[in-house]
Design a protein around this motif. Structure first.
Motif, short mmCIF file in Angstrom:
data_model
loop_
_atom_site.label_atom_id
_atom_site.label_comp_id
_atom_site.label_asym_id
_atom_site.label_seq_id
_atom_site.Cartn_x
_atom_site.Cartn_y
_atom_site.Cartn_z
N PHE A 43 52.19 81.21 10.15
CA PHE A 43 51.52 80.12 10.86
C PHE A 43 50.85 79.17 9.85
CE2 PHE A 43 47.70 78.35 12.88
CZ PHE A 43 48.28 77.68 13.95
N LYS A 44 50.21 79.75 8.84
CA LYS A 44 49.54 78.95 7.81
C LYS A 44 50.56 78.07 7.07
CE LYS A 44 46.69 79.41 3.66
NZ LYS A 44 46.05 80.36 2.71
N ARG A 45 51.70 78.66 6.71
CA ARG A 45 52.73 77.90 6.00
C ARG A 45 53.28 76.78 6.86
NH1 ARG A 45 56.22 82.97 3.54
NH2 ARG A 45 54.56 83.83 2.21
N GLU A 46 53.45 77.07 8.15
CA GLU A 46 53.97 76.05 9.06
C GLU A 46 52.99 74.89 9.19
OE1 GLU A 46 56.70 74.17 11.39
OE2 GLU A 46 56.96 76.00 10.21
N MET A 47 51.70 75.23 9.27
CA MET A 47 50.68 74.19 9.36
C MET A 47 50.64 73.36 8.07
SD MET A 47 49.29 74.17 12.34
CE MET A 47 50.98 74.47 12.89
N LYS A 49 53.14 72.85 6.06
CA LYS A 49 54.36 72.04 6.07
C LYS A 49 54.18 70.80 6.94
CE LYS A 49 59.24 72.17 7.34
NZ LYS A 49 60.33 72.98 7.95
N LEU A 50 53.62 71.00 8.13
CA LEU A 50 53.38 69.87 9.03
C LEU A 50 52.39 68.88 8.44
CD1 LEU A 50 53.20 71.75 12.46
CD2 LEU A 50 55.04 70.27 11.65
N GLU A 51 51.37 69.41 7.74
CA GLU A 51 50.38 68.53 7.12
C GLU A 51 51.01 67.71 6.00
OE1 GLU A 51 46.73 66.71 6.09
OE2 GLU A 51 47.58 67.57 7.91
N LYS A 52 51.88 68.33 5.20
CA LYS A 52 52.57 67.60 4.14
C LYS A 52 53.45 66.50 4.72
CE LYS A 52 52.79 70.88 0.29
NZ LYS A 52 53.68 71.63 -0.60
N GLU A 53 54.12 66.81 5.84
CA GLU A 53 54.97 65.82 6.49
C GLU A 53 54.12 64.66 7.02
OE1 GLU A 53 57.09 67.98 9.44
OE2 GLU A 53 58.50 68.89 8.00
N ARG A 54 52.94 65.00 7.56
CA ARG A 54 52.04 63.97 8.08
C ARG A 54 51.55 63.07 6.95
NH1 ARG A 54 46.99 62.51 8.34
NH2 ARG A 54 46.34 64.19 6.96
N VAL A 55 51.13 63.69 5.82
CA VAL A 55 50.64 62.92 4.68
C VAL A 55 51.76 62.05 4.11
CG1 VAL A 55 49.81 63.10 2.30
CG2 VAL A 55 48.83 64.56 4.08
N HIS A 56 52.98 62.61 4.04
CA HIS A 56 54.13 61.88 3.52
C HIS A 56 54.39 60.63 4.37
CE1 HIS A 56 57.82 61.51 1.18
NE2 HIS A 56 58.46 61.26 2.31
N GLU A 57 54.29 60.79 5.69
CA GLU A 57 54.51 59.66 6.60
C GLU A 57 53.41 58.63 6.44
OE1 GLU A 57 56.93 57.64 9.02
OE2 GLU A 57 57.33 59.64 8.21
N CYS A 58 52.18 59.10 6.28
CA CYS A 58 51.05 58.18 6.06
C CYS A 58 51.23 57.39 4.78
CB CYS A 58 49.73 58.95 6.02
SG CYS A 58 49.18 59.59 7.61
#
Length: 268
Positions: A43-47, A49-58
């Motif tokens: 769960f931690k890794r998935e979160m 990963k999602l945070e990295k994707e969010r930052v990348h999009e930002c």
């Protein structure tokens, strides 16, 4: 007994208080529970990963407004320390600079100079990417594109960009000195606009990184920055740069072009 699908460890009997009072269908489902932390780790890794994707999009969204002067493209976004040859001295220096940027009130920038293709832009982009992933605001601009924009759009364009130059955490000017004259009479105009850009950053008290193919020398007369940007014997641009940036010479063979190894890897 059920086992963890990740590590193979057997489940343990649930010791929750009053489990016997729960309905049978619930009790049956939670009678045995994992005896490991695999689910929490996944769960931690998935979160993350999602945070990295969010930052990348930002990161991409932040530069859309200044896309016509920016060098933030797919190649920039792929320039990361994990993809670098960290045996290179200048890359070790770049990583240390980026790490220190996060923990110190740094006002000192860098002037990365050297021959074409030695990795100056890549090192700058690695720093920029690393800091943006940590939540810092970074503008990486091409000076030629910037001057072209100002020649097309008068007044508010320069004012708007300089406001962002003043605010953001780090400014990177890529390929400083490779921009062409707009016409034969534009030297003074170019020098004024470049000085305004660098001076705005200087007065903000925030760091600046410059990459250039021009040769820097402590002796003004032997310094190509002086030669290119001196106006009527005044070296205002060079003076501002050396007040803000520590010169770092990037040496080595050019890394540009498709190597034999890259071609064979593609053809395999």
């Amino acid at each position: 007994m059920k086992k963890c699908k990740y590590c193979g460890k057997r489940y343990k009997e649930n010791s929750i208080e009053h489990i016997e009072k729960l309905p049978d269908f619930i009790k049956e489902k939670i009678k045995f529970i994992p005896d490991c932390s695999c689910l929490e780790e996944m769960f931690k890794r998935e979160m993350e990963k999602l945070e990295k994707e969010r930052v990348h999009e930002c990161m991409k969204n932040r530069v859309k407004k200044y896309k016509d002067i920016s060098v933030v493209d797919n190649k920039f976004l792929e320039s990361r320390f994990e993809n670098a040859d960290m045996s290179e001295k200048y890359m070790i220096l770049a990583k240390r600079y980026a790490d220190n940027f996060l923990v110190k009130n740094k006002k000192t920038g860098m002037l990365l100079y050297g021959d074409v293709g030695t990795g100056k832009t890549f090192a700058s982009a690695c720093i920029g990417n690393y800091l943006m992933e940590k939540g810092k605001t970074v503008m990486m601009i091409n000076l030629g594109l910037y001057l072209n924009k100002l020649s097309r759009e008068f007044g508010e364009a320069e004012k708007d960009i300089l406001k962002q130059i003043e605010k953001c955490d780090l400014v990177i000017i890529d390929d400083f000195g490779t921009e062409k004259n707009l016409d034969d009479n534009s030297t003074g105009w170019r020098a004024e606009k470049i000085y305004n850009l660098i001076d705005t950053r200087y007065r903000s008290g925030k760091p600046l990184i410059i990459s250039t193919n021009l040769i820097f020398n402590d002796d003004e007369e032997k310094c190509e920055i002086t030669e290119k940007f001196s106006i009527q014997g005044k070296n205002r641009i060079r003076d501002r740069i050396i007040d803000m940036c520590f010169p770092v010479r990037v040496t080595g063979k050019s890394r540009r072009g498709i190597t034999k190894d890259k071609f064979l890897e593609f053809m395999a």
